[in-house]
Design a protein around this motif. Sequence first.
Motif, PDB file in Angstrom:
ATOM      1  N   UNK A 256       0.810  -1.229   0.000  1.00 46.11           N
ATOM      2  CA  UNK A 256       0.000   0.000   0.000  1.00 46.11           C
ATOM      3  C   UNK A 256       0.835   1.268   0.000  1.00 46.11           C
ATOM      4  N   UNK A 257       1.987   1.234   0.660  1.00 42.33           N
ATOM      5  CA  UNK A 257       2.803   2.435   0.793  1.00 42.33           C
ATOM      6  C   UNK A 257       3.634   2.666  -0.460  1.00 42.33           C
ATOM      7  N   UNK A 258       3.973   1.598  -1.190  1.00 43.42           N
ATOM      8  CA  UNK A 258       4.586   1.761  -2.506  1.00 43.42           C
ATOM      9  C   UNK A 258       3.592   2.412  -3.465  1.00 43.42           C
ATOM     10  N   UNK A 259       2.336   1.966  -3.394  1.00 45.96           N
ATOM     11  CA  UNK A 259       1.305   2.557  -4.249  1.00 45.96           C
ATOM     12  C   UNK A 259       1.058   4.018  -3.874  1.00 45.96           C
ATOM     13  N   UNK A 260       1.100   4.325  -2.587  1.00 43.93           N
ATOM     14  CA  UNK A 260       0.953   5.714  -2.152  1.00 43.93           C
ATOM     15  C   UNK A 260       2.064   6.583  -2.730  1.00 43.93           C
ATOM     16  N   UNK A 261       3.279   6.057  -2.757  1.00 48.19           N
ATOM     17  CA  UNK A 261       4.412   6.801  -3.318  1.00 48.19           C
ATOM     18  C   UNK A 261       4.183   7.103  -4.794  1.00 48.19           C
ATOM     19  N   UNK A 262       3.498   6.213  -5.510  1.00 46.38           N
ATOM     20  CA  UNK A 262       3.198   6.451  -6.922  1.00 46.38           C
ATOM     21  C   UNK A 262       2.124   7.522  -7.096  1.00 46.38           C
ATOM     22  N   UNK A 263       1.203   7.607  -6.163  1.00 44.71           N
ATOM     23  CA  UNK A 263       0.084   8.542  -6.277  1.00 44.71           C
ATOM     24  C   UNK A 263       0.496   9.961  -5.910  1.00 44.71           C
TER      25      UNK A 263
END
Length: 298
Positions: A256-263
Amino acid sequence: MYLTTSRGPADAPAPARRASLRLSRPVVRTFSGGRPFLPDPVEPSLAQMQADLVRPYPVEFRPELLERGERNTFLEMTQELLADLPPLPEPLDLVLVAHTVPDADPRRSPSCHLADVLPGDPLAFNLSDQGTAAGFTALRLVSEYAAADAFRRALVVLLDQRTFLYDTTGARDVPLQDCAVALLFGPEGRAGEPVTRQLAGVAQDDVRPTLEAVLNEPDAGGRSVTLVTGQGLDTERFGPDVDVRPASPGRPCTGPWSALADVLPECEGAGPRRLVVADYDSTLRYLCISTLDVGEGT
């Protein structure tokens, strides 16, 4: 050294209001390959330690995996992650390392290493045995320690490791990729301080309505909402008006936090926006939700 004392008298003046711990740019690193386990010159031997560690559990240590296996240890991933961190303007008050599975080589502590090499004399410790709630627990603890001790800066390191020296057949939420994520918090940053809720005893049928209630909270103040989901929510379907960003599979802690970094880069100059990061652990029945508002403050 971090020191704590008992609470003061009930009529003691309230502590000074602390600065919000905003989230600056997250740093994400993935790893392939790794070093072989053998030769192993460090004592105690990894074979003996792993055999001792699994003895109380219904799994069997497989020494043959030492002979042909490779690993990126938590310490090694953390060391490489440090090179990508931006310069720290002030000493750190708190360092928290979280993971869902044990380190394949637990003889060297990443939190102790970080406490030694980072500026300041931070309180540092590891967090585990939380399932996919580990990252959310880490963020909640950052806010709680900051409220209690007026911490100004904190670093959270999240780790996934795919190497095991025992059979994981049938196990849930087993990492399929080595990944490390760093979340740096301080008075400045792209996103506001996360507001984290961890709900226990949530049945599968209650996950979606509970999460939809959060997405529709009135305090969003007209912000557009983006939902970042961990792998425990990958089967949930939301309406066409919900911007959903699923995490990459095989990263139960960092996903989830990798995806947050992308957003986050998409939020630059896009106006106020609310980011909701959520995951569900069906084994522990934890529903975890962190809400961050973007486009306000520094």
